[in-house]
Design a protein around this motif. Structure first.
Motif, PDB file in Angstrom:
ATOM      1  N   THR A 233       0.841  -1.195   0.000  1.00 52.07           N
ATOM      2  CA  THR A 233       0.000   0.000   0.000  1.00 52.07           C
ATOM      3  C   THR A 233       0.877   1.247   0.000  1.00 52.07           C
ATOM      4  O   THR A 233       1.930   1.260   0.653  1.00 52.07           O
ATOM      5  N   PRO A 234       0.458   2.292  -0.712  1.00 41.87           N
ATOM      6  CA  PRO A 234       1.199   3.550  -0.674  1.00 41.87           C
ATOM      7  C   PRO A 234       0.809   4.421   0.529  1.00 41.87           C
ATOM      8  O   PRO A 234       1.435   5.440   0.780  1.00 41.87           O
ATOM      9  N   SER A 235      -0.208   4.019   1.283  1.00 38.83           N
ATOM     10  CA  SER A 235      -0.690   4.812   2.421  1.00 38.83           C
ATOM     11  C   SER A 235       0.345   4.824   3.547  1.00 38.83           C
ATOM     12  O   SER A 235       0.945   3.803   3.862  1.00 38.83           O
ATOM     13  N   SER A 236       0.505   5.982   4.167  1.00 38.04           N
ATOM     14  CA  SER A 236       1.482   6.118   5.258  1.00 38.04           C
ATOM     15  C   SER A 236       0.866   5.666   6.583  1.00 38.04           C
ATOM     16  O   SER A 236      -0.345   5.736   6.781  1.00 38.04           O
ATOM     17  N   LEU A 237       1.718   5.225   7.492  1.00 35.91           N
ATOM     18  CA  LEU A 237       1.242   4.814   8.806  1.00 35.91           C
ATOM     19  C   LEU A 237       0.608   5.987   9.558  1.00 35.91           C
ATOM     20  O   LEU A 237      -0.366   5.807  10.288  1.00 35.91           O
ATOM     21  N   ALA A 238       1.140   7.184   9.369  1.00 39.85           N
ATOM     22  CA  ALA A 238       0.581   8.362  10.043  1.00 39.85           C
ATOM     23  C   ALA A 238      -0.868   8.589   9.612  1.00 39.85           C
ATOM     24  O   ALA A 238      -1.751   8.818  10.447  1.00 39.85           O
ATOM     25  N   MET A 239      -1.129   8.522   8.314  1.00 40.24           N
ATOM     26  CA  MET A 239      -2.488   8.711   7.820  1.00 40.24           C
ATOM     27  C   MET A 239      -3.401   7.586   8.303  1.00 40.24           C
ATOM     28  O   MET A 239      -4.533   7.820   8.717  1.00 40.24           O
ATOM     29  N   LEU A 240      -2.909   6.374   8.277  1.00 37.03           N
ATOM     30  CA  LEU A 240      -3.726   5.226   8.689  1.00 37.03           C
ATOM     31  C   LEU A 240      -4.095   5.303  10.166  1.00 37.03           C
ATOM     32  O   LEU A 240      -5.231   5.015  10.540  1.00 37.03           O
ATOM     33  N   THR A 241      -3.153   5.714  11.030  1.00 38.32           N
ATOM     34  CA  THR A 241      -3.452   5.786  12.461  1.00 38.32           C
ATOM     35  C   THR A 241      -4.440   6.887  12.789  1.00 38.32           C
ATOM     36  O   THR A 241      -5.171   6.793  13.769  1.00 38.32           O
ATOM     37  N   GLU A 242      -4.472   7.945  11.994  1.00 36.63           N
ATOM     38  CA  GLU A 242      -5.423   9.035  12.219  1.00 36.63           C
ATOM     39  C   GLU A 242      -6.816   8.697  11.719  1.00 36.63           C
ATOM     40  O   GLU A 242      -7.787   9.349  12.085  1.00 36.63           O
ATOM     41  N   THR A 243      -6.934   7.677  10.870  1.00 34.57           N
ATOM     42  CA  THR A 243      -8.200   7.396  10.206  1.00 34.57           C
ATOM     43  C   THR A 243      -8.844   6.089  10.640  1.00 34.57           C
ATOM     44  O   THR A 243     -10.072   5.987  10.658  1.00 34.57           O
ATOM     45  N   TYR A 244      -8.062   5.086  11.006  1.00 34.57           N
ATOM     46  CA  TYR A 244      -8.603   3.743  11.227  1.00 34.57           C
ATOM     47  C   TYR A 244      -8.336   3.228  12.641  1.00 34.57           C
ATOM     48  O   TYR A 244      -7.407   3.679  13.307  1.00 34.57           O
ATOM     49  N   VAL A 245      -9.138   2.271  13.069  1.00 35.78           N
ATOM     50  CA  VAL A 245      -9.043   1.685  14.403  1.00 35.78           C
ATOM     51  C   VAL A 245      -7.770   0.855  14.518  1.00 35.78           C
ATOM     52  O   VAL A 245      -7.578  -0.111  13.776  1.00 35.78           O
ATOM     53  N   GLY A 246      -6.906   1.252  15.437  1.00 35.91           N
ATOM     54  CA  GLY A 246      -5.669   0.518  15.674  1.00 35.91           C
ATOM     55  C   GLY A 246      -5.851  -0.516  16.766  1.00 35.91           C
ATOM     56  O   GLY A 246      -6.781  -0.441  17.575  1.00 35.91           O
ATOM     57  N   LEU A 247      -4.957  -1.471  16.808  1.00 35.09           N
ATOM     58  CA  LEU A 247      -4.987  -2.522  17.820  1.00 35.09           C
ATOM     59  C   LEU A 247      -3.696  -2.491  18.616  1.00 35.09           C
ATOM     60  O   LEU A 247      -2.611  -2.383  18.044  1.00 35.09           O
ATOM     61  N   GLU A 248      -3.815  -2.593  19.930  1.00 35.65           N
ATOM     62  CA  GLU A 248      -2.637  -2.607  20.791  1.00 35.65           C
ATOM     63  C   GLU A 248      -1.894  -3.930  20.701  1.00 35.65           C
ATOM     64  O   GLU A 248      -0.682  -3.966  20.580  1.00 35.65           O
ATOM     65  N   LYS A 249      -2.650  -5.016  20.818  1.00 36.20           N
ATOM     66  CA  LYS A 249      -2.028  -6.342  20.801  1.00 36.20           C
ATOM     67  C   LYS A 249      -2.523  -7.120  19.591  1.00 36.20           C
ATOM     68  O   LYS A 249      -3.712  -7.320  19.423  1.00 36.20           O
ATOM     69  N   ALA A 250      -1.600  -7.522  18.772  1.00 32.40           N
ATOM     70  CA  ALA A 250      -1.921  -8.373  17.624  1.00 32.40           C
ATOM     71  C   ALA A 250      -0.752  -9.322  17.423  1.00 32.40           C
ATOM     72  O   ALA A 250       0.397  -8.904  17.374  1.00 32.40           O
ATOM     73  N   VAL A 251      -1.069 -10.588  17.347  1.00 37.87           N
ATOM     74  CA  VAL A 251      -0.036 -11.602  17.159  1.00 37.87           C
ATOM     75  C   VAL A 251      -0.379 -12.400  15.907  1.00 37.87           C
ATOM     76  O   VAL A 251      -1.388 -13.101  15.878  1.00 37.87           O
ATOM     77  N   PRO A 252       0.438 -12.272  14.863  1.00 36.44           N
ATOM     78  CA  PRO A 252       0.132 -12.999  13.629  1.00 36.44           C
ATOM     79  C   PRO A 252       0.235 -14.504  13.808  1.00 36.44           C
ATOM     80  O   PRO A 252       1.053 -14.995  14.577  1.00 36.44           O
ATOM     81  N   ARG A 253      -0.612 -15.205  13.100  1.00 42.59           N
ATOM     82  CA  ARG A 253      -0.597 -16.668  13.125  1.00 42.59           C
ATOM     83  C   ARG A 253       0.361 -17.165  12.049  1.00 42.59           C
ATOM     84  O   ARG A 253       0.507 -16.539  11.007  1.00 42.59           O
ATOM     85  N   ASN A 254       0.984 -18.287  12.306  1.00 44.70           N
ATOM     86  CA  ASN A 254       1.900 -18.869  11.329  1.00 44.70           C
ATOM     87  C   ASN A 254       1.162 -19.248  10.056  1.00 44.70           C
ATOM     88  O   ASN A 254       0.004 -19.669  10.103  1.00 44.70           O
ATOM     89  N   ALA A 255       1.844 -19.101   8.956  1.00 50.08           N
ATOM     90  CA  ALA A 255       1.337 -19.529   7.656  1.00 50.08           C
ATOM     91  C   ALA A 255       2.178 -20.716   7.197  1.00 50.08           C
ATOM     92  O   ALA A 255       3.286 -20.923   7.683  1.00 50.08           O
TER      93      ALA A 255
END
Length: 175
Positions: free
Chosen positions: A76-98
């Protein structure tokens, strides 16, 4: 002599069964997803309906055997700054193995990026399946990763705890 034959038959059967089990867990149930994943959606701060973000090169796998086997990668070309101001963030996220053959999704590297702050996690969609949320992590360099995670209702429902009124009704399996 017949004891040796029985022993060999048992060993061969165990080897074949083990190989089949390994194949089914790692390769057998997964399939590439193309038609269903044409966009990446995040939940905005000002609403409950997920909206599409700019995303390219989406590569995804899924399996009908479990709602939490979904994995995807994108850019994505979207910046993290823009995304954090616009969308719901999560404090704890642990990716599952693929599976190892799905090379773009390295759960350990994603977890390290989330821990170090070079990636942030967002709520993609609540209840994509009963009790399962879609989680989206995006790195500073624009690489994104998606996986499914059990939410509180899902954890309660699948461990046998009484779900309660705060959770949506579970769909009936006979429909």
């Amino acid at each position: 002599m017949s004891g040796k034959i029985v022993g060999v038959v048992i060993m061969l059967s165990a080897l074949i069964a083990g190989g089949a089990l390994y194949y089914l867990q790692v390769y057998g149930f997964y399939e590439e997803v193309t038609a269903e994943v044409q966009e990446v959606r995040l939940t905005p701060l000002a609403g409950d309906t997920p909206v599409a973000i700019l995303a390219e090169n989406i590569d995804a796998i899924d399996a009908e055997s479990s709602p939490i086997r979904f994995r995807a990668c994108f850019t994505t070309p979207s910046s993290l700054a823009m995304l954090t101001e616009t969308y719901v963030g999560l404090e704890k996220a642990v990716p599952r193995n693929a599976p190892n053959w799905f090379e773009c999704f390295d759960a350990a590297a994603i977890a390290d990026a989330l821990k170090s702050g070079t990636a942030l996690a967002f709520l993609g969609e609540k209840n994509v399946d009963f009790g399962v949320d879609r989680i989206v992590a995006i790195t500073e360099d624009g690489h994104g990763y998606i996986w499914h995670e059990l939410n509180d209702c899902g954890e309660k429902a699948y461990d046998g705890t009484i779900v309660g009124e705060e959770c949506p009704k579970r769909p009936r399996s006979d429909q």
